[in-house]
Scaffold this motif. Structure first.
Motif, PDB file in Angstrom:
ATOM      1  N   UNK A   1      27.056  41.421  34.974  1.00  0.00           N
ATOM      2  CA  UNK A   1      27.519  40.556  36.055  1.00  0.00           C
ATOM      3  C   UNK A   1      27.239  41.446  37.298  1.00  0.00           C
ATOM      4  N   UNK A   2      27.705  42.582  37.335  1.00  0.00           N
ATOM      5  CA  UNK A   2      27.939  43.532  38.614  1.00  0.00           C
ATOM      6  C   UNK A   2      26.445  43.675  38.999  1.00  0.00           C
ATOM      7  N   UNK A   3      25.589  44.042  37.801  1.00  0.00           N
ATOM      8  CA  UNK A   3      23.937  44.436  38.156  1.00  0.00           C
ATOM      9  C   UNK A   3      23.362  43.084  38.737  1.00  0.00           C
ATOM     10  N   UNK A   4      23.684  41.903  38.399  1.00  0.00           N
ATOM     11  CA  UNK A   4      23.084  40.664  38.904  1.00  0.00           C
ATOM     12  C   UNK A   4      23.425  40.521  40.389  1.00  0.00           C
ATOM     13  N   UNK A   5      24.638  40.644  40.694  1.00  0.00           N
ATOM     14  CA  UNK A   5      25.213  40.724  41.882  1.00  0.00           C
ATOM     15  C   UNK A   5      24.634  41.718  43.048  1.00  0.00           C
ATOM     16  N   UNK A   6      24.605  43.018  42.396  1.00  0.00           N
ATOM     17  CA  UNK A   6      24.150  44.024  43.506  1.00  0.00           C
ATOM     18  C   UNK A   6      22.477  44.130  43.211  1.00  0.00           C
ATOM     19  N   UNK A   7      22.375  43.831  42.411  1.00  0.00           N
ATOM     20  CA  UNK A   7      20.479  44.364  42.245  1.00  0.00           C
ATOM     21  C   UNK A   7      19.690  43.038  42.583  1.00  0.00           C
TER      22      UNK A   7
ATOM     23  N   UNK B   1      40.502  54.122  50.409  1.00  0.00           N
ATOM     24  CA  UNK B   1      40.132  52.733  50.305  1.00  0.00           C
ATOM     25  C   UNK B   1      38.770  52.482  49.343  1.00  0.00           C
ATOM     26  N   UNK B   2      37.666  53.410  49.916  1.00  0.00           N
ATOM     27  CA  UNK B   2      36.547  53.195  49.397  1.00  0.00           C
ATOM     28  C   UNK B   2      36.277  53.740  47.896  1.00  0.00           C
ATOM     29  N   UNK B   3      37.107  54.806  47.673  1.00  0.00           N
ATOM     30  CA  UNK B   3      37.206  55.048  46.269  1.00  0.00           C
ATOM     31  C   UNK B   3      37.946  54.067  45.203  1.00  0.00           C
ATOM     32  N   UNK B   4      38.838  53.551  45.811  1.00  0.00           N
ATOM     33  CA  UNK B   4      39.655  52.366  45.338  1.00  0.00           C
ATOM     34  C   UNK B   4      38.676  51.335  44.995  1.00  0.00           C
ATOM     35  N   UNK B   5      37.745  50.917  45.974  1.00  0.00           N
ATOM     36  CA  UNK B   5      36.736  50.023  45.721  1.00  0.00           C
ATOM     37  C   UNK B   5      35.722  50.242  44.682  1.00  0.00           C
ATOM     38  N   UNK B   6      35.401  51.592  44.707  1.00  0.00           N
ATOM     39  CA  UNK B   6      34.432  51.948  43.823  1.00  0.00           C
ATOM     40  C   UNK B   6      34.806  52.007  42.205  1.00  0.00           C
ATOM     41  N   UNK B   7      36.058  52.300  42.084  1.00  0.00           N
ATOM     42  CA  UNK B   7      36.874  52.055  40.865  1.00  0.00           C
ATOM     43  C   UNK B   7      37.023  50.640  40.253  1.00  0.00           C
ATOM     44  N   UNK B   8      37.298  49.951  41.416  1.00  0.00           N
ATOM     45  CA  UNK B   8      37.286  48.413  41.075  1.00  0.00           C
ATOM     46  C   UNK B   8      36.039  47.813  40.800  1.00  0.00           C
ATOM     47  N   UNK B   9      34.780  48.028  41.135  1.00  0.00           N
ATOM     48  CA  UNK B   9      33.610  47.478  40.607  1.00  0.00           C
ATOM     49  C   UNK B   9      33.020  48.117  39.691  1.00  0.00           C
ATOM     50  N   UNK B  10      33.296  49.339  39.265  1.00  0.00           N
ATOM     51  CA  UNK B  10      32.771  49.973  38.247  1.00  0.00           C
ATOM     52  C   UNK B  10      32.897  49.214  37.000  1.00  0.00           C
ATOM     53  N   UNK B  11      31.671  48.844  36.226  1.00  0.00           N
ATOM     54  CA  UNK B  11      31.462  47.942  35.310  1.00  0.00           C
ATOM     55  C   UNK B  11      32.300  48.581  34.042  1.00  0.00           C
ATOM     56  N   UNK B  12      32.927  47.677  33.481  1.00  0.00           N
ATOM     57  CA  UNK B  12      33.757  48.233  32.164  1.00  0.00           C
ATOM     58  C   UNK B  12      33.368  47.492  30.868  1.00  0.00           C
ATOM     59  N   UNK B  13      32.153  47.718  30.486  1.00  0.00           N
ATOM     60  CA  UNK B  13      31.329  46.999  29.414  1.00  0.00           C
ATOM     61  C   UNK B  13      30.123  46.359  29.788  1.00  0.00           C
ATOM     62  N   UNK B  14      29.534  46.022  28.699  1.00  0.00           N
ATOM     63  CA  UNK B  14      28.068  45.591  28.982  1.00  0.00           C
ATOM     64  C   UNK B  14      28.190  44.307  29.723  1.00  0.00           C
ATOM     65  N   UNK B  15      28.947  43.172  29.455  1.00  0.00           N
ATOM     66  CA  UNK B  15      28.901  42.343  30.270  1.00  0.00           C
ATOM     67  C   UNK B  15      29.356  42.480  31.760  1.00  0.00           C
ATOM     68  N   UNK B  16      30.313  43.223  31.843  1.00  0.00           N
ATOM     69  CA  UNK B  16      30.474  43.533  33.276  1.00  0.00           C
ATOM     70  C   UNK B  16      29.538  44.100  34.096  1.00  0.00           C
ATOM     71  N   UNK B  17      28.769  45.144  33.240  1.00  0.00           N
ATOM     72  CA  UNK B  17      27.610  45.663  33.803  1.00  0.00           C
ATOM     73  C   UNK B  17      26.390  44.646  34.186  1.00  0.00           C
TER      74      UNK B  17
END
Length: 170
Positions: free
Chosen positions: A31-37, A13-29
């Protein structure tokens, strides 16, 4: 057997979670960066250090408030895989707040921690994540990380001196 050869059972489940939040491009990076950082560290530190730890500190010794706040921080991450690490960093962030009385330090520490985790996630392939599901970190990486943490804490100690250990102001 070398310590890095030991494996824990992977948490699918944790691995599936990591794969789901792994950024898939610049805009995704971004967005995920703003949320996590930015958003995550600020809101979590306001909650766990600014609210929970402060309430504990009013009712118990400072070291116990830091310890319990860190444990609750670890439990709040809802993953047996994350529990030990999240509890440890929660205690470190709690100590930063306890020593300085300032939420800026734990927010910055949390942001740097999350940024390094995000960069490691960005650099890993899905196959890497699935393969490393139960691997323990190498002892060298652990020692280097702890040395960096100790150096940062020494800088903060020197900046704030060893004055009052009564904890953060109310």
């Amino acid at each position: 057997m070398c310590i890095r050869d030991r494996r824990r059972p992977p948490d699918p489940e944790y691995i599936k979670f990591l794969v789901s939040i792994k950024p898939k491009g610049v805009f995704s990076l971004l967005a995920v960066g703003a949320g996590t950082v930015i958003v995550g560290p600020a809101t979590e530190e306001l909650l766990f250090r600014g609210f929970v730890q402060r309430i504990f500190h009013r009712n118990m010794e400072g070291w116990l408030a830091v310890l319990l706040g860190g444990i609750i921080f670890g439990i709040a991450h809802f993953s047996p895989t994350l529990l030990p690490g999240a509890t440890f960093v929660g205690i470190v962030f709690g100590y930063l707040f306890y020593r300085t009385g300032n939420l800026v330090y734990p927010v910055l520490g949390h942001a740097v921690y999350n940024l390094s985790s995000l960069l490691r996630l960005e650099g890993a392939s899905v196959a890497d994540l699935e393969q490393a599901g139960g691997a323990l970190p190498s002892p060298l990486w652990t020692v280097v990380s702890l040395a960096g943490l100790a150096a940062a804490l020494l800088v903060i100690e020197r900046r704030h001196g060893v004055t009052d250990l009564a904890g953060p102001p109310d």
